[in-house]
Motif scaffolding. Structure first.
Motif, PDB file in Angstrom:
ATOM      1  N   TYR A  71     -11.302   4.844  -6.926  1.00  0.00           N
ATOM      2  CA  TYR A  71      -9.911   4.863  -7.374  1.00  0.00           C
ATOM      3  C   TYR A  71      -9.800   4.554  -8.859  1.00  0.00           C
ATOM      4  N   ALA A 109      -3.275   2.511  -4.685  1.00  0.00           N
ATOM      5  CA  ALA A 109      -4.422   2.586  -3.777  1.00  0.00           C
ATOM      6  C   ALA A 109      -5.504   1.589  -4.170  1.00  0.00           C
ATOM      7  N   TRP A 137       0.016   6.463  -7.948  1.00  0.00           N
ATOM      8  CA  TRP A 137      -0.526   6.436  -6.588  1.00  0.00           C
ATOM      9  C   TRP A 137      -1.915   5.811  -6.578  1.00  0.00           C
ATOM     10  N   SER A 174      -4.407  -1.848  -2.885  1.00  0.00           N
ATOM     11  CA  SER A 174      -4.576  -2.037  -1.440  1.00  0.00           C
ATOM     12  C   SER A 174      -6.052  -2.163  -1.079  1.00  0.00           C
ATOM     13  N   GLN A 210      -4.244   2.277   7.215  1.00  0.00           N
ATOM     14  CA  GLN A 210      -4.124   2.511   5.780  1.00  0.00           C
ATOM     15  C   GLN A 210      -5.131   3.556   5.313  1.00  0.00           C
ATOM     16  N   HIS A 211      -6.360   3.461   5.797  1.00  0.00           N
ATOM     17  CA  HIS A 211      -7.380   4.436   5.403  1.00  0.00           C
ATOM     18  C   HIS A 211      -7.017   5.841   5.891  1.00  0.00           C
ATOM     19  N   GLN A 234      -3.498  11.516   1.968  1.00  0.00           N
ATOM     20  CA  GLN A 234      -2.887  11.614   0.652  1.00  0.00           C
ATOM     21  C   GLN A 234      -3.891  12.088  -0.397  1.00  0.00           C
ATOM     22  N   PRO A 242       0.824  -1.205   0.000  1.00  0.00           N
ATOM     23  CA  PRO A 242       0.000   0.000   0.000  1.00  0.00           C
ATOM     24  C   PRO A 242       0.857   1.253   0.000  1.00  0.00           C
ATOM     25  N   GLU A 251     -12.693   7.625   1.702  1.00  0.00           N
ATOM     26  CA  GLU A 251     -11.775   7.313   2.797  1.00  0.00           C
ATOM     27  C   GLU A 251     -12.310   7.816   4.131  1.00  0.00           C
ATOM     28  N   GLU A 261      -3.997   7.046   6.250  1.00  0.00           N
ATOM     29  CA  GLU A 261      -2.955   7.540   5.345  1.00  0.00           C
ATOM     30  C   GLU A 261      -3.539   7.928   3.991  1.00  0.00           C
ATOM     31  N   LEU A 262      -4.396   7.073   3.451  1.00  0.00           N
ATOM     32  CA  LEU A 262      -4.976   7.342   2.138  1.00  0.00           C
ATOM     33  C   LEU A 262      -5.854   8.584   2.149  1.00  0.00           C
TER      34      LEU A 262
END
Length: 386
Positions: A326, A344, A340, A347, A275-276, A282, A198, A247, A278-279
């Motif tokens: 995505y 995403a 990116w 992941s 992870q969510h 981003q 990820p 997200e 961070e996403l």
């Protein structure tokens, strides 16, 4: 008589020579003009078409190998040829999604009978699985290599084709891991091992930096022209805003689900929550770089009525529903931002698969399987000829 004057004879002789030479020159020039010139060599097809043809060829070759493997397992009395059968189903649907009306159809399941692929797109990923008696381990490796190639091509293809290739490649990577598990082969031996992690926290693409945003007002005389930079940025910004909202909802749902999950599921949910988080950060940063204000975090979301009663199933539905967001970004972005979004998508697909969510043959793209073209009796690509 003057006509018989000897002095005039050389002049008449030279005149005849000039007339004959001129006549011959006219005849030759007419002859050359009537000879048709050699036709120009056909232009190479666009990269996206070459990538589509290569993806279709690999899917057909791997499908044929998986079919032979399934038939061999049944003949040997194997009561569980499920892995090979599921691979056949996946690759059949992917091939149908990749078909073009211009594709021809040589002998099905006959390796090497298909129309040759364009230079540099010869489908090497499937060679090991189709040139010898297939095995689960060999098929897993070939499918993994094909998935890597699809993702590589997705980074350089046109928007719609990039989305299709990214989804197909992602599904192939997961299918390769399932085949490896069935064959008792370690996943870290597959060609894609270590390439599907990820996105890291704060790892923004080089092109996702602050920049001056174009004016939203159209320039004089722009009516009827191609969409302006502002228009294209608005479409991308909308896709990124949708990813941010997705997200944010995922963050809320995982926080609500954690206290209700069993001890066996809690560690994975904790990791996915990170992870969510961070996403979300981003996606918001990318949205601002695309000159679009990301949506603010709402105080809460309305979850499905059965979510809290069965949080595992609820998380599966949530992750599957996030995949098209995505896919939209992949179709609209390019460069580092597309890379990116592809990471995403991978992941998100893995999280959905962890919760046993059905990600489909092309994650990130909503396919109506009833609307896909059927494979002809002898399918193979031809529209990107040699």
């Amino acid at each position: 008589m003057k006509e018989d004057d000897p002095e005039n004879r050389p002049k008449l002789r030279y005149f005849r020579y000039a007339v004959i030479s001129f006549t011959a020159l006219i005849v030759l020039s007419l002859g050359f003009s009537l000879i048709p010139a050699d036709p120009p060599a056909p232009a190479d097809p666009p990269f996206s078409e070459q990538a589509r043809v290569a993806a279709l060829q690999d899917s057909l070759d791997l499908r044929a190998a998986a079919g032979r493997l399934s038939a061999s397992a049944e003949a040997d009395g194997d009561a569980n040829p499920t892995a090979a059968d599921e691979t056949v189903t996946l690759l059949t649907l992917q091939a149908r999604a990749l078909l073009s009306p211009a594709d021809s159809s040589p002998e099905e399941d006959a390796p090497g009978s298909a129309t040759p692929l364009p230079s540099g797109q010869s489908g090497p990923a499937a060679e090991a699985a189709t040139t010898a008696e297939p095995t689960l381990a060999g098929l897993a490796s070939a499918l993994s290599a094909s998935g890597v190639q699809r993702l590589t091509d997705a980074a350089k293809s046109d928007g719609g084709m990039a989305r299709l290739l990214a989804g197909a490649g992602t599904a192939q990577l997961l299918a390769a891991e399932d085949l490896a598990a069935a064959a008792g082969v370690a996943q870290d031996t597959l060609p894609h091992a270590g390439t599907a992690a990820p996105p890291a926290a704060g790892a923004l693409a080089p092109d996702a930096t602050a920049s001056s945003c174009p004016s939203p007002l159209p320039e004089p005389g722009d009516a009827g022209r191609e969409p302006s930079a502002a228009g294209r940025s608005a479409v991308l910004g909308s896709a990124l805003s949708a990813a941010v909202a997705t997200e944010q909802q995922s963050l809320y749902a995982y926080q609500a689900a954690l206290p209700r999950l069993g001890a066996g599921d809690a560690p994975a949910a904790e990791a996915f929550l990170g992870q969510h988080r961070e996403l979300a950060a981003q996606a918001a940063a990318h949205s601002r770089a695309a000159c679009s204000a990301p949506p603010a975090q709402p105080p809460g979301f309305v979850l499905d009525p059965g979510f809290l009663a069965a949080p595992r199933d609820g998380l599966a539905r949530l992750e599957v529903a996030a995949l098209p967001a995505y896919g939209d970004v992949i179709a609209q972005a390019d460069g580092g931002l597309r890379s990116w979004a592809i990471a995403a998508l991978q992941s998100a697909t893995r999280r959905a698969a962890h919760w046993n969510g059905g990600v489909g043959p092309v994650p990130g793209l909503l396919l109506d399987q009833d609307q896909l073209p059927e494979l002809p009796a002898s399918p193979a690509p031809a529209s990107a000829g040699t």
